[in-house]
Design an enzyme around this catalytic site. Structure first.
Site, PDB file in Angstrom:
ATOM      1  N   ARG A   1     -33.251 -11.980   8.028  1.00 35.41           N
ATOM      2  CA  ARG A   1     -33.924 -13.087   7.351  1.00 35.41           C
ATOM      3  C   ARG A   1     -35.443 -12.956   7.468  1.00 35.41           C
ATOM      4  NH1 ARG A   1     -34.503 -16.646   3.264  1.00 35.41           N
ATOM      5  NH2 ARG A   1     -35.285 -18.675   3.955  1.00 35.41           N
TER       6      ARG A   1
ATOM      7  N   ASP B   1     -35.343 -26.421  -2.114  1.00 30.46           N
ATOM      8  CA  ASP B   1     -35.210 -25.022  -1.738  1.00 30.46           C
ATOM      9  C   ASP B   1     -33.739 -24.773  -1.433  1.00 30.46           C
ATOM     10  OD1 ASP B   1     -35.987 -22.395  -0.586  1.00 30.46           O
ATOM     11  OD2 ASP B   1     -35.326 -23.362   1.273  1.00 30.46           O
ATOM     12  N   LEU B   2     -33.281 -23.547  -1.675  1.00 31.38           N
ATOM     13  CA  LEU B   2     -31.875 -23.229  -1.449  1.00 31.38           C
ATOM     14  C   LEU B   2     -31.640 -22.632  -0.061  1.00 31.38           C
ATOM     15  CD1 LEU B   2     -29.522 -21.516  -4.028  1.00 31.38           C
ATOM     16  CD2 LEU B   2     -29.501 -20.831  -1.640  1.00 31.38           C
TER      17      LEU B   2
END
Length: 227
Positions: free
Chosen positions: A41, A10-11
């Protein structure tokens, strides 16, 4: 884990610190940087999940921009076009975690193919990687754009098999997001959860194969297990 033939990461929040945008937010809205970053976020993720359920896909940049508008409205902060663009661009200049580069170097030195699988668009993934000078680390940059739906939809995780060229049981999936790690485990990947905050894992009936505190521990464990 001797059967592992490749690893996908995952980035956002795993290799790169999404809270690094707080600095830019603080420069624009003094005293609000952390609160903007956290709520932004949260809404960014919520919008990807809701859009997937609604069947109303937009690219990650649009979801991020919409989440920023909500955040500023909710916090009572004015947001002109110039500021909106400046803050949105911060997501293209995320800071890698301190142990990201060394961990990836260890995997590359061990001959392990490495990829990113991300909610980001092809363009945004490439820009984040290029802006941080990390192009050398990845064999594949895999975007949900190819299936027009966000994680945790299983169609996203199936892209890793196609692009990496290995069956799912031979691909280690690495994420710091518990919901992502759980979904990847449910799909059938062996999963390493990066538990940086010493938190509890989500109760979704699908657990990670391995749990570590950071990427350095992950690379040590994985490389040693390949021997």
């Amino acid at each position: 884990m001797k059967n592992i033939q490749g690893a996908v990461f995952d980035l956002y929040g795993t290799l790169y610190d999404v809270n690094s945008v707080a600095q830019v937010c603080e420069e624009v809205y003094s005293g609000h940087g952390d609160s903007i970053s956290r709520l932004w976020r949260q809404k960014q993720l919520e919008y990807t999940w809701l859009r997937s359920l609604m069947g109303r896909y937009v690219n990650f940049e649009k979801a991020t921009e919409d989440a920023l508008r909500f955040t500023c409205t909710h916090l009572g902060l004015s947001l002109d076009d110039e500021t909106h663009q400046r803050l949105s661009d911060a997501y293209l200049h995320l800071t890698p975690y301190a142990d990201t580069a060394d961990a990836l170097r260890r995997l590359k030195a061990a001959g392990l193919p490495v990829g990113i699988i991300s909610n980001g668009s092809h363009c945004s993934i490439e820009q984040v990687v290029t802006n941080s000078e990390m192009n050398w680390a990845f064999d594949q940059l895999i975007s949900v754009e190819d299936v027009q739906v966000f994680k945790p939809d299983s169609r996203v995780y199936s892209l890793a098999e196609k692009r990496m060229g290995f069956p799912k049981e031979n691909i280690l999936f690495v994420s710091s997001n518990a919901w992502d790690a759980s979904a990847a485990s449910n799909f059938g990947f062996p999963v390493c959860w990066i538990n940086r905050q010493n938190g509890a894992f989500d109760e979704l009936d699908a657990k990670p194969t391995h749990v570590v505190r950071n990427l350095a521990e992950m690379s040590n464990w994985l490389v040693n297990s390949l021997d």
